[in-house]
Design a protein around this motif. Structure first.
Motif, mmCIF file in Angstrom:
data_model
loop_
_atom_site.group_PDB
_atom_site.id
_atom_site.type_symbol
_atom_site.label_atom_id
_atom_site.label_comp_id
_atom_site.label_asym_id
_atom_site.label_seq_id
_atom_site.Cartn_x
_atom_site.Cartn_y
_atom_site.Cartn_z
ATOM 1 N N THR A 167 38.472 42.941 56.426
ATOM 2 C CA THR A 167 39.480 43.815 57.028
ATOM 3 C C THR A 167 40.387 44.433 55.963
ATOM 4 O OG1 THR A 167 40.622 41.750 57.457
ATOM 5 C CG2 THR A 167 39.633 42.842 59.344
ATOM 6 N N GLN A 168 40.300 43.923 54.728
ATOM 7 C CA GLN A 168 41.168 44.485 53.681
ATOM 8 C C GLN A 168 40.865 45.969 53.434
ATOM 9 O OE1 GLN A 168 38.521 42.551 52.926
ATOM 10 N NE2 GLN A 168 37.848 42.726 50.820
ATOM 11 N N PHE A 169 39.675 46.402 53.871
ATOM 12 C CA PHE A 169 39.335 47.793 53.577
ATOM 13 C C PHE A 169 40.202 48.779 54.318
ATOM 14 C CE2 PHE A 169 35.638 45.861 51.803
ATOM 15 C CZ PHE A 169 35.620 46.532 50.604
ATOM 16 N N GLY A 170 40.672 48.395 55.481
ATOM 17 C CA GLY A 170 41.532 49.302 56.244
ATOM 18 C C GLY A 170 42.731 49.712 55.416
ATOM 19 N N MET A 171 43.419 48.714 54.852
ATOM 20 C CA MET A 171 44.639 49.039 54.119
ATOM 21 C C MET A 171 44.334 49.750 52.797
ATOM 22 S SD MET A 171 45.818 45.188 53.275
ATOM 23 C CE MET A 171 45.145 44.291 51.897
ATOM 24 N N LEU A 172 43.171 49.436 52.216
ATOM 25 C CA LEU A 172 42.811 50.124 50.972
ATOM 26 C C LEU A 172 42.535 51.604 51.232
ATOM 27 C CD1 LEU A 172 40.532 47.399 49.380
ATOM 28 C CD2 LEU A 172 42.701 48.220 48.481
ATOM 29 N N ILE A 173 41.826 51.846 52.307
ATOM 30 C CA ILE A 173 41.509 53.235 52.657
ATOM 31 C C ILE A 173 42.801 53.997 52.960
ATOM 32 C CG2 ILE A 173 40.452 54.684 54.436
ATOM 33 C CD1 ILE A 173 38.194 52.540 54.561
ATOM 34 N N CYS A 174 43.687 53.310 53.668
ATOM 35 C CA CYS A 174 44.955 53.929 54.038
ATOM 36 C C CYS A 174 45.746 54.317 52.788
ATOM 37 C CB CYS A 174 45.742 52.939 54.888
ATOM 38 S SG CYS A 174 47.042 53.711 55.824
ATOM 39 N N LEU A 175 45.809 53.398 51.852
ATOM 40 C CA LEU A 175 46.541 53.663 50.619
ATOM 41 C C LEU A 175 45.880 54.808 49.842
ATOM 42 C CD1 LEU A 175 48.909 52.584 48.817
ATOM 43 C CD2 LEU A 175 47.155 51.440 47.482
ATOM 44 N N PHE A 176 44.573 54.776 49.867
ATOM 45 C CA PHE A 176 43.810 55.802 49.159
ATOM 46 C C PHE A 176 44.146 57.189 49.702
ATOM 47 C CE2 PHE A 176 40.366 57.428 46.721
ATOM 48 C CZ PHE A 176 40.010 56.416 45.858
ATOM 49 N N TYR A 177 44.178 57.283 51.031
ATOM 50 C CA TYR A 177 44.526 58.553 51.657
ATOM 51 C C TYR A 177 45.915 59.004 51.235
ATOM 52 C CZ TYR A 177 40.782 59.679 54.941
ATOM 53 O OH TYR A 177 39.619 60.079 55.493
ATOM 54 N N ARG A 178 46.862 58.054 51.274
ATOM 55 C CA ARG A 178 48.248 58.421 50.971
ATOM 56 C C ARG A 178 48.406 58.841 49.513
ATOM 57 N NH1 ARG A 178 52.503 54.875 54.485
ATOM 58 N NH2 ARG A 178 51.502 55.270 56.492
ATOM 59 N N ALA A 217 50.312 49.670 58.768
ATOM 60 C CA ALA A 217 49.466 48.591 59.277
ATOM 61 C C ALA A 217 48.595 49.070 60.436
ATOM 62 C CB ALA A 217 50.333 47.406 59.710
ATOM 63 N N SER A 218 49.191 49.839 61.353
ATOM 64 C CA SER A 218 48.384 50.230 62.513
ATOM 65 C C SER A 218 47.339 51.276 62.105
ATOM 66 C CB SER A 218 49.270 50.706 63.662
ATOM 67 O OG SER A 218 49.562 52.077 63.534
ATOM 68 N N GLU A 219 47.731 52.155 61.178
ATOM 69 C CA GLU A 219 46.764 53.137 60.666
ATOM 70 C C GLU A 219 45.596 52.396 59.987
ATOM 71 O OE1 GLU A 219 46.944 56.911 57.627
ATOM 72 O OE2 GLU A 219 48.834 56.316 58.566
ATOM 73 N N SER A 220 45.937 51.345 59.235
ATOM 74 C CA SER A 220 44.922 50.561 58.526
ATOM 75 C C SER A 220 43.933 49.939 59.502
ATOM 76 C CB SER A 220 45.564 49.429 57.720
ATOM 77 O OG SER A 220 46.398 49.942 56.722
ATOM 78 N N ARG A 221 44.492 49.355 60.552
ATOM 79 C CA ARG A 221 43.621 48.695 61.534
ATOM 80 C C ARG A 221 42.673 49.704 62.184
ATOM 81 N NH1 ARG A 221 48.058 45.096 62.255
ATOM 82 N NH2 ARG A 221 49.044 46.520 63.734
ATOM 83 N N ASP A 222 43.213 50.881 62.399
ATOM 84 C CA ASP A 222 42.402 51.943 62.983
ATOM 85 C C ASP A 222 41.215 52.287 62.067
ATOM 86 O OD1 ASP A 222 41.835 53.986 64.862
ATOM 87 O OD2 ASP A 222 42.674 55.453 63.440
ATOM 88 N N TYR A 223 41.492 52.323 60.760
ATOM 89 C CA TYR A 223 40.416 52.618 59.804
ATOM 90 C C TYR A 223 39.334 51.537 59.820
ATOM 91 C CZ TYR A 223 43.150 56.389 57.693
ATOM 92 O OH TYR A 223 43.828 57.547 57.478
ATOM 93 N N VAL A 224 39.780 50.287 59.948
ATOM 94 C CA VAL A 224 38.786 49.193 59.979
ATOM 95 C C VAL A 224 37.831 49.403 61.144
ATOM 96 C CG1 VAL A 224 38.410 46.711 60.240
ATOM 97 C CG2 VAL A 224 40.405 47.535 59.007
ATOM 98 N N VAL A 225 38.418 49.663 62.313
ATOM 99 C CA VAL A 225 37.593 49.832 63.499
ATOM 100 C C VAL A 225 36.621 51.002 63.301
ATOM 101 C CG1 VAL A 225 37.612 50.367 65.971
ATOM 102 C CG2 VAL A 225 39.361 48.868 64.996
ATOM 103 N N ARG A 226 37.154 52.107 62.773
ATOM 104 C CA ARG A 226 36.304 53.287 62.583
ATOM 105 C C ARG A 226 35.196 53.019 61.558
ATOM 106 N NH1 ARG A 226 40.638 57.800 61.434
ATOM 107 N NH2 ARG A 226 38.840 58.943 60.654
ATOM 108 N N LEU A 227 35.585 52.356 60.486
ATOM 109 C CA LEU A 227 34.599 52.065 59.431
ATOM 110 C C LEU A 227 33.517 51.138 59.968
ATOM 111 C CD1 LEU A 227 33.929 52.378 56.347
ATOM 112 C CD2 LEU A 227 35.131 50.225 56.020
ATOM 113 N N GLN A 228 33.969 50.072 60.631
ATOM 114 C CA GLN A 228 33.001 49.063 61.074
ATOM 115 C C GLN A 228 32.167 49.567 62.239
ATOM 116 O OE1 GLN A 228 34.637 45.057 61.213
ATOM 117 N NE2 GLN A 228 34.764 45.110 58.988
#
Ligand code: ARG
Length: 608
Positions: A167-178, A217-228
């Motif tokens: 699940t760490q990928f959600g927050m990494l992707i989020c940071l990457f976008y920002r 955090a919520s944006e990150s979780r959203d990315y996890v769901v989308r990625l997975q």
């Protein structure tokens, strides 16, 4: 070349059967602990006597009467309650050593008759985190196991089970976008030019935001769901990029460590993502997985918690996410059915013991460990079914000098790269002191070999099941069972040969004279016998997955060489002795080099 110990085992077992009329006797030949009692001892007589309810000494006499070992040993001696002691004849040692000498590549070590397909799961770093000292042991012990098994003739499939799907990928992707949003075009993947030399900093920043900023955090979780759920495009591109960047740095470390892992062996958690739902379905279908508090669980027999309640392996959480265990189950199924593994070896620290015990138990319940093979590899009927063997090779922790797990002063995990750089730096100092006269380039090469070698050798030479204290001073010492001591022993032997012309010895001419060895001095015999036991050390190390059996053997070899060299001049010996002694030097150097570089992945240098 068949090892002496195996020949003795065969012949004595046959004599036991002959003397008693009992089939399948085991001589149990072991190397003697004390050289006063000979070289090998037969332990199997006592248990045989017990079975037959007869006097063990008498039985030993009857067995010896049926035994002819005159081509290998002196007259066998019966000792104690019924041991048989055996001493090798110098002629047979000499003959065997000449055989070893002819076998340049394998030094007389036979391949195993029964080659298997073996999966070795090791290293397994986690994406976006730097490899730390905790990954050192899995990485190098796993590598040594692969090298040993390959040398024995097995087909080894390396599997780097990288943690790349958490699940760490959600927050990494989020940071990457920002951070890089302006450089990431919606239309195409252009992230590949963004280099992240310190993924750890990136990870920490993301974690900080995740914990403090609810939107993040919520944006990150959203990315996890989308990625997975399999979304391709930009999301996938960033994930792939973060993985690639991390593995790029891991690869640098593998190269530095001389570890035989490449990206070809990478088969991370994400590889199994599309198999997870199927695993859950299958286990449900077989009636093994049940719902419990909203989660899907399997309860393997025999596992209980502190209260005595059955312990579950959770394979799907109530939010339908899959877990580490689900992935490992999918990996087992894949390795057994697709990779045709006959054995799967996992190299992780002892804390994952329960996880693997339970996962193996579930796999067994599911019946996946059944594999059908014959000698010619054809599918057959059920009665030839064979089980794939699972082995969990565990190890203890690396401790600091304070006796607690090794950490930095600020309490963080010690980064592997920093540890290795420091080792090389310190090795450079040692080289500078020992051999100031060598050219700078050469000193650097030696420092690298010694520094990295010292870290690896110290780890290997400690029994893998115990914790050990990490000490640069100890591992870089020129005395004792260390890499520099072994590397120096090798270089010293090489220097003997280098000096030969100065002493008027033509090494090639001497070697050509060699048709018969003269082993007269006890130091010569002792060294020769030890050289012949290389295969025993390899077999023991591979059987128990214990590199320290090999380092012990090599250390003993270097010590025996040292005694030999002190007592038996090589270049200024009587001319009839020189060829034998040169051969002893040569074979000792070859064996040390083979053990260090081929089996342990530690470099040797010709001069130190
Ligand atoms: N990534 C895991 C860790 O860092 C190691 C993976 C071990 N292999 C496996 N099949 N679970 O602990």
């Amino acid at each position: 070349m068949k090892p002496v110990i195996a020949i003795l085992e065969d012949r004595i077992s046959a004599a036991m059967a002959d003397a008693t009329g009992k089939k399948d006797c085991a001589a149990q030949v072991k190397p003697s602990k004390d050289p006063r009692f000979g070289d090998y001892q037969v332990n199997g007589v006592m248990s045989l006597a017990k079975q037959l309810k007869t006097n063990p000494r008498k039985l030993a006499e009857q067995i010896v009467a049926k035994l002819d070992l005159s081509d290998i040993c002196e007259e066998p001696e019966i000792a104690g309650p019924g041991f048989i002691n055996l001493r090798l004849k110098p002629e047979s040692i000499a003959k065997n050593l000449l055989e070893v000498n002819k076998d340049t590549n394998r030094l007389g070590v036979e391949e195993t008759g029964k080659s298997k397909t073996i999966v070795v799961d090791f290293s397994g770093p986690n994406i976006a985190k730097q490899m730390h000292v905790g990954h050192l042991r899995s990485t190098i012990i796993g590598d040594c196991i692969c090298r040993l098994l390959e040398f024995e003739g097995h087909k080894v499939i390396r599997q780097n089970h990288v943690g790349d799907w958490g699940t760490q990928f959600g927050m990494l992707i989020c940071l990457f976008y920002r951070k890089y949003g302006d450089r990431i075009k919606k239309s195409g993947i252009i992230v590949s030019d963004i280099s992240i030399p310190n993924m750890e900093v990136f990870y920490k920043e993301a974690k900080g935001l995740y914990d403090s900023d609810p939107d993040f955090a919520s944006e990150s979780r959203d990315y996890v769901v989308r990625l997975q759920s399999g979304e391709k495009g930009m999301l996938w591109g960033i994930w792939r990029h973060v993985c690639d960047q991390t593995m790029y740095f891991c690869q640098e470390l593998y190269n530095l460590l001389g570890v035989s892992l490449t990206r070809k062996s990478e088969c991370g958690e994400s590889f199994y993502k599309n198999m997870l739902a199927g695993v859950v379905e299958e286990l449900k279908g077989k009636g093994l997985a049940v719902e419990s508090d909203g989660a899907v669980c399997v309860f393997p027999e025999g596992f209980k918690d502190k209260e005595g309640e059955p312990l579950p392996v959770i394979i799907q959480k109530s939010d339908s996410a899959f877990l580490y265990a689900t992935t490992d189950l999918a990996a087992i199924r894949y390795r057994v059915s697709e990779l045709k593994a006959e054995k799967i070896i996992y190299v992780t620290d002892a804390r994952q013991q329960l996880h693997f015990d339970m996962v193996f138990a579930v796999a067994e319940m599911a019946g996946w460990d059944i594999k059908q093979t014959t000698d010619d590899g054809r599918q057959t009927t059920d009665d030839k079914k064979q089980k794939t063997e699972f082995v969990h090779v565990t190890f203890g922790s690396v401790m600091g000098e304070n006796g607690k797990p090794l950490k930095t002063r600020s309490g963080e995990n010690v980064k592997l790269k920093e540890l290795l750089d420091e080792a090389v730096k310190r090795a450079k100092k040692v080289v500078e002191e020992k051999s100031p006269e060598l050219p700078g380039k050469q000193k650097e090469k030696i420092a690298n070999a010694v520094g990295i070698g010292a870290v690896k050798y110290a780890d290997y030479s400690n029994s893998r099941t115990s914790d050990y204290i990490f000490s640069f001073d100890k591992m870089l010492a020129m005395e004792g069972n260390t890499a520099p001591y072994m590397q120096y022993a090798y270089a010293r032997i090489k220097s003997i040969v280098r000096k030969a012309p100065e002493k008027g010895v033509d090494v090639d001419k001497e070697r050509a004279k060699l048709d018969k060895l003269i082993l007269a001095e006890s130091a010569e015999l002792d060294l020769a016998k030890h050289l012949l036991r290389y295969s025993e050390a390899i077999e023991a190390a591979a059987a128990d997955y214990k590199p320290n059996y090999l380092t012990n053997y090599l250390y003993e070899l270097a010590q025996k060489f040292s005694v030999f060299y002190t007592n038996c001049p090589v270049l200024v010996a009587d001319s009839d002795k020189t060829p034998t002694r040169l051969l002893l030097c040569d074979l000792t150097a070859k064996t040390i080099k083979h053990g260090l570089s081929v089996l342990l992945g530690i470099e040797v240098v010709e001069q130190m």
